[in-house]
Scaffold this active site. Structure first.
Site, PDB file in Angstrom:
ATOM      1  N   GLY A   1      30.309 133.932  91.905  1.00  0.00           N
ATOM      2  CA  GLY A   1      30.400 134.178  93.345  1.00  0.00           C
ATOM      3  C   GLY A   1      29.204 134.922  93.900  1.00  0.00           C
TER       4      GLY A   1
ATOM      5  N   HIS B   1      22.823 128.883  93.711  1.00  0.00           N
ATOM      6  CA  HIS B   1      24.106 128.307  93.294  1.00  0.00           C
ATOM      7  C   HIS B   1      24.321 126.952  93.966  1.00  0.00           C
ATOM      8  CE1 HIS B   1      25.167 132.754  92.871  1.00  0.00           C
ATOM      9  NE2 HIS B   1      25.416 132.285  91.656  1.00  0.00           N
TER      10      HIS B   1
ATOM     11  N   LYS C   1      17.469 129.893  85.569  1.00  0.00           N
ATOM     12  CA  LYS C   1      17.327 131.323  85.851  1.00  0.00           C
ATOM     13  C   LYS C   1      17.884 132.131  84.675  1.00  0.00           C
ATOM     14  CE  LYS C   1      17.790 135.205  88.466  1.00  0.00           C
ATOM     15  NZ  LYS C   1      18.936 135.834  87.886  1.00  0.00           N
TER      16      LYS C   1
HETATM   17  P1  AMP Z   1      26.043 133.512  88.290  1.00  0.00           P
HETATM   18  O1  AMP Z   1      26.950 133.448  89.479  1.00  0.00           O
HETATM   19  O2  AMP Z   1      24.953 134.495  88.419  1.00  0.00           O
HETATM   20  O3  AMP Z   1      26.813 133.595  87.000  1.00  0.00           O
HETATM   21  O4  AMP Z   1      25.310 132.101  88.251  1.00  0.00           O
HETATM   22  C1  AMP Z   1      26.017 130.895  88.208  1.00  0.00           C
HETATM   23  C2  AMP Z   1      25.071 129.776  87.909  1.00  0.00           C
HETATM   24  O5  AMP Z   1      24.066 129.712  88.916  1.00  0.00           O
HETATM   25  C3  AMP Z   1      24.329 129.956  86.564  1.00  0.00           C
HETATM   26  O6  AMP Z   1      24.215 128.705  85.917  1.00  0.00           O
HETATM   27  C4  AMP Z   1      22.989 130.489  87.016  1.00  0.00           C
HETATM   28  O7  AMP Z   1      21.955 130.210  86.106  1.00  0.00           O
HETATM   29  C5  AMP Z   1      22.792 129.717  88.311  1.00  0.00           C
HETATM   30  N1  AMP Z   1      21.819 130.405  89.152  1.00  0.00           N
HETATM   31  C6  AMP Z   1      21.816 131.705  89.537  1.00  0.00           C
HETATM   32  N2  AMP Z   1      20.719 131.990  90.257  1.00  0.00           N
HETATM   33  C7  AMP Z   1      19.993 130.847  90.326  1.00  0.00           C
HETATM   34  C8  AMP Z   1      18.739 130.490  90.926  1.00  0.00           C
HETATM   35  N3  AMP Z   1      18.010 131.378  91.560  1.00  0.00           N
HETATM   36  N4  AMP Z   1      18.321 129.213  90.809  1.00  0.00           N
HETATM   37  C9  AMP Z   1      19.057 128.294  90.128  1.00  0.00           C
HETATM   38  N5  AMP Z   1      20.242 128.572  89.530  1.00  0.00           N
HETATM   39  C10 AMP Z   1      20.701 129.825  89.628  1.00  0.00           C
END
Ligand code: AMP
Length: 286
Positions: free
Chosen positions: A31, A37, A149
């Site tokens: 979230g 995302h 990332k």
């Molecule tokens: P998180 O909510 O931080 O667990 O991220 C969920 C998904 O979004 C994971 O696969 C992350 O690697 C991806 N994600 C987070 N930030 C980025 C970004 N800046 N660019 C691309 N994917 C991202």
């Protein structure tokens, strides 16, 4: 967009969709959504018939209770962003939907989860593996989308599905960045305005370290980053490593056209940020 809160309801929906022969894409998140995302959701929408996005701040992947408490939560905004992106299903389970107290499987990924994030955040990847194992069982996705990332996480997820023989294809998506180059992250919202300015120097510093790497070598590139970070009392380096891209074994020497990945974790104030750059021969020619 359908909002589902229980595993049972989700499985029922998924079975209906699967019986119709529809291809399911899955985007797991914690979230506090941002365009990074959404880029995963958009890629899923182009490759699959149905896109399921989950929002769950997974307590088992936080090694620091303060970090878990502070983690940003913006449920209404997230829901509106996913509606607008035309995501089909939002899955928002509570922890007791996913975990029972007596279940605490331990996974082995060799060295992969012991270095970098694994070394600095003990138990983190085991928590990631536990939650994804449950999500993959409930969602039964054909494809699952992860951001580069979290480079090490991507490799751990690939290792997990191989190890457990989970029939899902893992798709890696590029890092989305702010205009000034900072990698988009939910944690960026926790930065003060002054810290946000400091954080914007991270990608530039990493790019510069590649020039040092090219001209002088690994030790000098690492020293450069260490020195740059130590110029600012508000910043603290957790690690900066240049590694083999599949195993994340830190490289001792760098050959001019070798593919490698440079990874960083750095505190800006109390906020821990990570970033990485994949180095190919092409990048180094610039
Ligand atoms: P998180 O909510 O931080 O667990 O991220 C969920 C998904 O979004 C994971 O696969 C992350 O690697 C991806 N994600 C987070 N930030 C980025 C970004 N800046 N660019 C691309 N994917 C991202």
């Amino acid at each position: 967009m359908l909002i589902i809160r229980t595993g049972q309801d989700l499985q029922m929906q998924v079975n209906l969709l699967k019986n119709k022969g529809l291809k399911i894409g899955f985007v797991p998140t914690m979230g506090a959504l941002h365009p990074g995302h959404l880029s995963l959701v958009k890629t899923s929408l182009t490759k699959c018939d149905i896109t399921v996005c989950s929002i769950f701040v997974n307590p088992r992947q936080f090694n620091d209770p303060e970090d878990l408490k502070r983690y940003p939560r913006t449920p209404e905004k997230d829901q509106a962003m996913l509606e607008k992106a035309k995501c089909h299903i939002l899955f928002v389970p509570e922890a007791d939907e996913l975990y029972t107290d007596h279940e605490n499987e331990q996974y082995q990924f060799g060295e992969l989860d012991k270095v970098l994030e694994g070394r600095h955040r003990p138990g983190h990847f085991n928590g990631v593996a536990q939650v994804l194992k449950r999500f993959f069982t409930l969602v039964q996705p054909d494809l699952a989308f992860f951001g580069q990332k979290d480079y090490q996480q991507l490799l751990v997820v690939k290792a997990l599905v191989k190890q457990l023989k989970i029939p899902v294809q893992i798709i890696a998506c590029p890092i989305e960045r702010e205009q000034d180059g900072l990698a988009m992250s939910s944690r960026n919202t926790l930065l003060s305005p002054a810290e946000r300015i400091l954080a914007s120097g991270i990608p530039e510093m990493m790019q510069k370290s590649l020039n040092v790497l090219k001209k002088q070598g690994i030790k000098e590139a690492k020293d450069f980053v260490f020195k740059e970070v130590s110029r600012f009392p508000e910043m603290k380096l957790d690690y900066f490593e240049i590694c083999e891209p599949e195993t994340l074994v830190p490289l001792q020497t760098y050959l001019s056209n070798q593919t490698a990945v440079a990874l960083i974790a750095v505190y800006v104030g109390k906020v821990r940020l990570i970033d990485n750059i994949v180095l190919s021969a092409q990048v180094l020619k610039v």
